[in-house]
Each structure stands twice: as C-alpha cells, then as structure tokens.
Design a protein around this motif. Structure first.
Motif, mmCIF file in Angstrom:
data_model
loop_
_atom_site.group_PDB
_atom_site.id
_atom_site.type_symbol
_atom_site.label_atom_id
_atom_site.label_comp_id
_atom_site.label_asym_id
_atom_site.label_seq_id
_atom_site.Cartn_x
_atom_site.Cartn_y
_atom_site.Cartn_z
ATOM 1 N N SER A 141 7.617 24.996 64.675
ATOM 2 C CA SER A 141 8.198 23.709 64.327
ATOM 3 C C SER A 141 7.643 23.320 62.964
ATOM 4 N N ILE A 142 8.561 23.195 62.012
ATOM 5 C CA ILE A 142 8.196 22.946 60.630
ATOM 6 C C ILE A 142 8.649 21.533 60.284
ATOM 7 N N VAL A 143 7.756 20.731 59.767
ATOM 8 C CA VAL A 143 8.121 19.346 59.465
ATOM 9 C C VAL A 143 7.854 19.045 57.998
ATOM 10 N N LEU A 144 8.814 18.422 57.352
ATOM 11 C CA LEU A 144 8.638 17.937 55.992
ATOM 12 C C LEU A 144 8.612 16.424 56.062
ATOM 13 N N SER A 145 7.547 15.847 55.526
ATOM 14 C CA SER A 145 7.403 14.406 55.626
ATOM 15 C C SER A 145 7.394 13.809 54.234
ATOM 16 N N TYR A 182 4.570 19.799 55.847
ATOM 17 C CA TYR A 182 4.577 19.636 54.392
ATOM 18 C C TYR A 182 4.551 18.144 54.076
ATOM 19 N N LEU A 183 3.473 17.718 53.397
ATOM 20 C CA LEU A 183 3.396 16.319 52.981
ATOM 21 C C LEU A 183 3.982 16.217 51.578
ATOM 22 N N HIS A 220 1.760 8.884 51.309
ATOM 23 C CA HIS A 220 1.906 8.032 52.499
ATOM 24 C C HIS A 220 2.834 8.711 53.503
ATOM 25 N N SER A 221 2.637 10.012 53.631
ATOM 26 C CA SER A 221 3.534 10.748 54.515
ATOM 27 C C SER A 221 2.813 11.346 55.721
ATOM 28 N N PHE A 222 1.513 11.046 55.857
ATOM 29 C CA PHE A 222 0.763 11.662 56.956
ATOM 30 C C PHE A 222 0.556 10.706 58.134
ATOM 31 N N PHE A 259 -3.078 13.667 48.700
ATOM 32 C CA PHE A 259 -2.090 13.095 49.618
ATOM 33 C C PHE A 259 -2.729 12.558 50.900
ATOM 34 N N LEU A 260 -3.977 12.973 51.167
ATOM 35 C CA LEU A 260 -4.669 12.443 52.337
ATOM 36 C C LEU A 260 -5.644 11.375 51.877
ATOM 37 N N SER A 261 -5.721 10.283 52.586
ATOM 38 C CA SER A 261 -6.754 9.279 52.283
ATOM 39 C C SER A 261 -8.096 9.839 52.780
ATOM 40 N N ASP A 262 -9.180 9.237 52.344
ATOM 41 C CA ASP A 262 -10.503 9.710 52.790
ATOM 42 C C ASP A 262 -10.596 9.667 54.301
#
Ligand SMILES: Cc1ncc(C[n+]2csc(CCOP(=O)(O)OP(=O)(O)O)c2C)c(N)n1
Ligand code: SF4
Ligand SMILES: [Mg+2]
Lengths: 285, 561
Positions: B6-10, B71-72, B76-78, B97-100
């Motif tokens: 399952s592949i997700v693009l966000s 895929y982010l 703000h896609s996580f 793309f990731l916050s701390d």
C-alpha cells in the motif's frame, strides 16, 4: 380543420365571469388561425387556476408541479425542437414558486411562449397575496394589507435580457390575440403577462379597474428601443398593453448548442450506436 | 515478503495528485492488481490530501489503512497519517518535512528524498510528480517502455523540452525506486488484460449504453463527476447537457425530456436530491420515467462534502409524497456500475417509474480494475408506442402498464397530469377513478420484480455466518471473504436494495448469524430487511466518520463475531 377546441361537455372549473375564459378563447383562436396541428403543440403548466388551461385545450400537455412549468417546457423543446411549446400558469406559479426558473430561463432564451395569468392574487388557494398583489391589498392572510412591494415582471425580464416582453389584458381580446400571434412568431423566449380580473378573490383589481389603468401602445410604437421600452414597462400607474419590447437578434437556446448547430435532428429521433459505447469498454493500447 | 503493497502519497490540494494517479494506475494495471483512492479536503488549494495505491497479487478494490511506502510532499503532510505507519513502513520526504516532535515519535524508517533536487536536475522543479511516477514504477519493476509511452501520450502536444524533461525525470525516479524491489514479492498478473476506471466513468459508460441523451444537473460533490464525464462525451454521443438553475429544475427538466421522448439523467448528492423530492413524486403520478444518480456523502446539511457515506438509502426509498413504485440500484463494482446504469434507463422506460442509482463518494471517485465486456443493445430498445387518434395516456390495461407515447409521434395527443386523472389524462375528482389509477400505479411494484437485480453470494455456499452489504462495501467485504474468510462466512452483495425480492429471504434463513455492514450510523438497510423480508440481523458493523471501511477494520470486527 384542426381541433384545439374541446367537447361542449367539458367541465371547466373556473368561476363564471373570470378573465381566464377570455384568455382560453383567444388562445384557441390563435392556435387555430396559425394553422398548427394539435399533435405538434405541447403545453406545460404548473398548478393554479390559470395552470388548468391545458385541461381545456385539445392538445398535448404536461400538467406538472406548482411553479415548475418552465423547466418542463424548456426540456421538451430541447428534446424535440419540432414541437411548438407553451408554458402557462398564474402569477404565483410563475413569479413566486417558479421565480428561479423565470430568471434563468430568460437567460437561456428558449423558443417557447410563456403565458402568465396575472390576476394579482392566488386564486386556487382562495385569495392570498400573489407576488404581483398591490400594497395594502387585504387578504385572509395579509389581514392588515400587503406590506411587500409587488414585483413588476416586465422590467425584471428585460434587465435579464428577455427578447420578447408583452403585456395584455383579458378584456382586450383583439389586442391579446395580436400579442399572442407575435409571441408565437418570435424565435426565442416570449413573455406574455396577461392582466385579468379574478372576480372571486380580487375586489381591487376589477375589470373596471384594469380598464381604467391600462392603455394600448400608441400606433407606430417602436418595440426595438430598449430604453423607451423600459420606461413603458416600469410605469405601473397605467399599464401599457402590447409588445413592449422585442429583440429579434438573439439566438434561441437550442440553436446556441453545439449539438443542434451540428445536426438539427431532434435528440429524440437519433439512435444510439451500442458499438460506439462498447468502444469505451476496450483497453487502450 | 509482502504479497501486496500500500503506497500513499500525502500532499495538498493543487499538487497534481490526480494526474499522478492516472499515470500510476494505468501503468500498474498492466502488470498487477491495483486499486486507488484519494481522500481530499473540501478546498481547492492547501490542506492535506492523500492518494493511496494498493498493488497486490490478488484482486483489490478497497483501501488498507496500513501504509508500506509513504511519500510526504510537504511539511504538513504527516500528521494525519501517523497512525497508519508501523515499524516496517518506509517514509520518503525532504529532511525538514517532519517536525521535531514527529521525528522523535517516529515509527518506521525515514528515507531522505530530495524530490525537488531530482526534478530540478531533470530540467525543472515542475517534473516532481514524474520523478515520483518513476520511483514507484522502479519499485514495482514496471515496463519502462509502457511508462514512457504514457508520458509521451500526455506531453506530446507540449514542447520537446517538456517531454524530454519528463522522460529524464522518470528515469531518475525509476533508478532510485529499483532499490526497493526486494521489499515485496509481487508477481505479474497472468489473467486477461484489465481496464481501469472510476465509478463515474463506469456509470457514464452505462448511461451511454442505456441511451442517455439528456442530462440536467446542478453541481454538487460527489455527484458532479458523472455530469462532467457525460458533458465530456456529449459532442461525440449527441447529449443535450444543461446545468440547471437548481436541483428542482434539474429533475423537472429530466422529466420533461422523458415526456418528450428523451432518456434523461440527473446527478446529485443527498442535499440536492432532497430538493428533488417533489419531482420524484411527479414522475410517480404522471408515470413519466426519470433516472437520478445520487452519490452519497455524509450529512446532515452540508456535512462532509468530499467524504463518503451510505446515509441516504432511506431518503431514496421514501423520497416523494404519496405512494408509487420505484427501483433503486446500488452498484458495488465497476461492471455493475456500467450495467446497472444502463438498465436504470431501460427499466425506467419499461415500467414508467423513477429509477435511482445510489452510489457514494468512495465508489464514484476511486479507481478500480474491470475485465472488458460488451454491453447488450437490448437495453436501448424503447417501449414508446406511436399514438393513434383515440390514444389515451393512462389506458387501464390488463398488465397495469399504459402504453406510453410521446408528443408528435402519431395522430394522438399525450396528456399527462400531476393531478389525479382519468384515462385520457385530464383531471378528475372521482373517488372510483382515483382508486383505479392508484392501484394501477402501485401494481407496477409487482411487475418490476420480474427484473429484480439479484444479489451475488460470495464465499462458501454452506455458510453459517452471512455478511450483508449494499453498494460500495463490495470491495472490502469480498476481499474479507476471499482472503480472510473462515470457510463458514459468506457475503451477500445487494445491488438492488429496494424494493427487495422475497426470493432472497432464503439467503438469510440459512445463516445462524447475520452481520449487516453499512457506512452509516443507524443501520438503514437492516430496517429495510426487517420491513420487506422480516429478516432480523444479528449485529451491525457501522462506520460513519466519512471514510470507507478499511480491510483491517472488517478483519478486526469479524474476529469478534
Ligand atoms: C409545492 C406546492 N405549494 C403550494 C401549492 C398550493 N398552490 C396551488 S396553486 C397556488 C397558487 C395559485 O396562484 P396562481 O399561481 O397565481 O394561480 P391562480 O390560481 O391565481 O390562477 C398554490 C399556492 C402546491 N400545489 N404545490
Ligand atoms: S378564483 Fe379567480 S382566477 Fe380563479 S377562476 Fe375564479 S375568478 Fe378566475
Ligand atoms: Mg394568480
């Protein structure tokens, strides 16, 4: 000989003395004189005293819902442009409940004749105010008199780009016939607002009152001049009777569509090719 | 090794996920079983939208909550998908793309993925989606020539620089993606070629096959897609398309067009359909056919405009005042979407009743595979008769059907009335005629049962437990029974939820336990089962947050049964 007239035995549900009788007589004469075949004419109506008209004319009809005569009429004309289509109803039906259709069908300019019986009251539901009722008009609901300004349908139609705007009076049958003939001749949307007395529920706007508050347009009146026509249409002190405005230069609804520009065959006479549909169910190479 | 991915693009609205989905699904379908669904916010730009693509060794037609490759596409896609990743998930994205906080709590492996750099190297930052296409294509070892052909097809009308750049971008992605081939054990499909289509496309093709030549509709998600599809085909197929001023006009126009001899459709969602109710009743009494597509979304009121639900079954069953028969179809897979849409026109014409296609956002917007087949021309046949001079629209006949003519076809007159009417079509207030006419109309309910669209039983015939669902739950329930079934559980897929045929009661009689699955909170179908068949369900699996069921939810629920 065509027979738009009904059998003598037809039970007509209008009150004796109602202006609707004159409108019916003139409409039948007009259709007869235009040499139309009843099988090629369709009336679409809503609900109300006025909207009962198709019941009393021998032709095709679709008597639909209160306020919804216009969408039905426009769709019939779109599906089969060969038919002559009339939408007919009362002031409540067409300007009140069906107000949105009134507005937007003017924009479409469908090639139909739109006859609105304007008795300034709701007849069938026993005398409440219509959108055209005058201020201070007392009814069992508006017990202290009407407080909302009446709508004047003609300038409304004109500002929306209506291509044929006329006002008639049931008491002037000759005038009405001339207007109706012009309306049928017009290619595009033709609004005919017909003032008529409701002898039962409107004791203000009586036959006499209409007589005194209307006048036929003068000889040589130029209905193609928008600005002077607008002046006439706006005058509610005394109603001008006749074709107030006509614009012969706009293309009608069906003819604006790519569909009918390419091929004038009514969609109801075309055949769908299943192979062409099945081609969509093949895998693209 | 994984038998499915399952592949997700966000990303966010406006990032071109739609185009990417088209590419990917077409390319993947050539080799594998695939399904794709998007979940989008009701906005034109920004927010968070996701696209999930499931690729599998067995047929798939539903979504999986768990994500293997994520895929982010921005910073703000996580946050909305954190619960869907686990230790074995790979998360691709730019470092920032990731916050701390997200980084601290991260499960799964983060793989730095400098998409913008890759795209820029290929020629332009605008080629990012093509890099992604390449990456996933590489991961799945897709046929590169086929992928190149798809890119060619899409960009051939553009400048060479753009076409070449996209090919370059694809190659970059492909090379990087190949490294992940060892994370799965996907095998190329051996069966017949499959086409990929959305519910909207399937319904649209069916409508064309049913002779649809008129569509009047007022835009409302998710019902608009079908309008758009048919508008796109209108020049080719000769369809009169009109955007109505409101839904009331839309269905009244539809009925007017049918009266004149067209085969008309309107499409909407629950809110718009609520406005059409009086016209449904008009179709009932005038016995003028009409076809309405209702793509459901969560209500009440405006609800969740871009989400899915099965909340309007009651609305469709009871819409319109007075009593009159109707037919409601609820396709659950693409072939049925095509075929039931086609038949909706034919049956409306045959029985002179309103028919409904009751779907939902999940079905119309998701992309499914379907084996090609051919539509039967039989459903284009019309029951319209030429009128004779003495024609009466509402003639009382033995079988209850009054031959329907249209204005201008023959020597007779066609008089239709929404008032109670005599055989000629004119108004009446006779109590006797009223009874006669009412009974004539209602008697069609028995007639149309001859064309009842029977449910499909999926799973062992000797089942003890029976799962029942209607419409779009097909994908998830079929997958459950096929892949996770316990050998004594079957699934009854209902494609005509109303009216129900007595013959299907036997399916329920055989079961010890009946589990009703619906995307609503009040188990609407269970009540129809009770009313129409006297069947009482044992338990209900209901979901009403606006999402479709995930396969995991059904598996977990069934463990408890
Ligand atoms: C949806 C709906 N609302 C209300 C009515 C009741 N109703 C029938 S006719 C009418 C008004 C009639 O007035 P008008 O259209 O001016 O016609 P008239 O009887 O004056 O000719 C109303 C309110 C109805 N039939 N349907
Ligand atoms: S109620 Fe008024 S409008 Fe209606 S028929 Fe009687 S007089 Fe005419
Ligand atoms: Mg009136």
């Amino acid at each position: 000989m065509k027979h738009f007239e009904m059998d003598k035995s037809t039970d007509i549900a209008w009150c004796p003395g109602c202006g609707n009788f004159s409108i019916r007589k003139v409409l039948i004469e007009t259709l007869q004189e235009m040499d139309l075949n009843p099988t090629q004419v369709v009336m679409a109506s809503g609900i109300g005293q006025a909207a009962k008209m198709p019941q009393y004319i021998n032709t095709n009809y679709f008597n639909g819902l209160h306020g919804r005569g216009l969408p039905v009429a426009v769709a019939i004309k779109a599906a089969n442009p060969h038919l002559t289509v009339i939408a007919e109803g009362g002031d409540g039906d067409m300007y009140g409940e069906g107000g949105n259709h009134f507005i937007h069908n003017i924009r479409r300019n469908p090639d139909i004749v739109h006859i609105v019986h304007d008795n300034m009251v709701y007849g069938l539901t026993k005398g409440q105010a219509a959108p055209t009722s005058p201020l201070e008009f007392k009814t069992p609901v508006q017990v202290n008199g009407v407080i909302n300004d009446p709508i004047n349908p003609l300038p409304v139609a004109m500002t929306l780009g209506a291509t044929f705007v006329a006002r008639a009076f049931s008491g002037d049958m000759e005038g009405l016939k001339k207007i109706l003939k012009a309306a049928f001749d017009h290619e595009g949307y033709a609004l005919v607002d017909v003032l008529h007395p409701c002898v039962t529920f409107n004791k203000i706007n009586t036959f006499k009152w209409y007589k005194e508050h209307s006048y036929p347009l003068e000889e040589g009146y130029d209905s193609s001049d928008f600005e002077s026509a607008m002046k006439k249409a706006l005058d509610t002190e005394k109603f001008a009777l006749g074709v107030i405005y006509q614009n012969k230069n706009k293309v009608s609804f069906n003819n604006r569509t790519w569909l009918y520009q390419q091929d004038a065959t009514p969609i109801v006479q075309r055949k769908r090719d299943i192979n062409k549909v099945n081609a969509l169910l093949k895998i693209e190479a | 090794m994984k038998q499915e991915l399952s592949i997700v693009l966000s990303g966010e609205a406006g990032q071109g996920l739609q185009t990417l989905e088209d590419f990917l699904v077409k390319a993947i379908s050539k080799s594998y079983y695939v399904f794709a669904t998007q979940e989008v916010m009701s906005r034109v730009r920004g927010g968070n939208n996701t696209l999930e693509i499931r690729v599998s060794n067995t047929p798939v037609a539903t979504y999986r909550s768990h994500i293997d490759f994520l895929y982010l596409l921005n910073n703000h896609s996580f946050y909305r998908v954190t619960k869907r990743v686990s230790d074995d998930s790979k998360i691709f994205g730019e470092e920032d793309f990731l916050s701390d906080e997200e980084r601290d709590q991260l499960v799964g492996t983060f793989v730095p993925f400098t998409l913008n750099d890759y795209a820029t190297e290929a020629g332009s930052v605008l080629f990012g989606n093509t890099v992604l296409f390449g990456h996933i294509a590489g991961m799945l070892a897709l046929d590169q020539d086929h992928c190149h052909a798809l890119i060619n097809e899409r960009f051939s009308h553009k400048k060479d620089k753009i076409l070449d750049g996209n090919i370059e971008a694809f190659k970059t992605g492909y090379e990087l993606g190949q490294a992940y081939q060892e994370h799965h054990d996907l095998q190329n499909r051996e069966d017949e070629p499959l086409m990929v289509l959305s519910g909207n496309e399937a319904l649209g093709i069916g409508a064309l096959g049913g002779g649809c030549n008129f569509i009047s509709a007022y835009p409302m998600s998710p019902g608009t897609g079908l309008l758009t599809y048919l508008a796109g085909k209108s020049n080719d197929f000769g369809i009169f398309v009109e955007q109505a001023e409101d839904e009331i006009a839309a269905l009244n126009m539809n009925i007017g067009a049918w009266y004149a001899g067209a085969r008309a459709l309107t499409t909407t969602s629950g809110g718009g359909f609520a406005l059409m109710e009086e016209a449904v009743s008009l179709s009932g009494i005038t016995e003028t056919p009409c076809v309405t597509h209702i793509a459901q979304r969560p209500g009440p009121g405006t609800g969740l405009p871009t989400r899915t639900a099965q909340e309007d079954l009651n609305l469709a069953v009871y819409a319109g005042h007075g009593e009159f028969p109707r037919m409601i179809f609820s396709p659950g897979h693409m072939r049925d979407a095509v075929e039931l849409a086609q038949k909706a026109f034919y049956f409306a014409d045959k029985y002179q009743v309103p028919t409904f296609l009751l779907t939902d956002q999940f079905l119309v917007d998701s992309k499914f595979q379907m084996a090609p087949f051919e539509l039967d021309a039989k459903y284009l046949e019309s029951s319209i008769v030429k009128s004779t001079e003495d024609y009466k629209r509402y003639t009382i006949t033995e079988d209850g059907l009054s031959p329907r003519s249209i204005p201008g076809f023959g020597d007779g007159l066609v008089k239709c009335d929404s008032d109670e009417h005599v055989e000629e079509g004119t108004i009446t207030e006779s109590f006797d005629v009223r009874i006669q006419m009412n009974e004539k109309r209602l008697s069609k309910k028995d007639l149309l049962m001859a064309d009842y669209q029977y449910p499909e039983l999926i799973g062992p015939e000797s089942y003890k437990k029976l799962i029942v669902g209607w419409g779009s739950t097909y994908g998830v329930l079929k997958e459950y029974v096929d892949q996770y079934g316990d050998g004594e559980t079957a699934y009854l897929y209902i494609k005509q939820p109303f009216p129900l045929h007595q013959d299907i009661k036997k399916y329920f009689d055989q079961a010890d336990t009946i589990i009703n699955v619906e995307n609503n909170a009040s188990a609407q179908f269970s009540k129809i089962l009770l009313l129409e068949l006297g069947v009482t369900v044992s338990q209900n699996l209901l979901k009403y947050n606006g999402e479709p069921f995930s396969i995991e939810e059904v598996v977990a629920y069934m463990k408890e049964v």
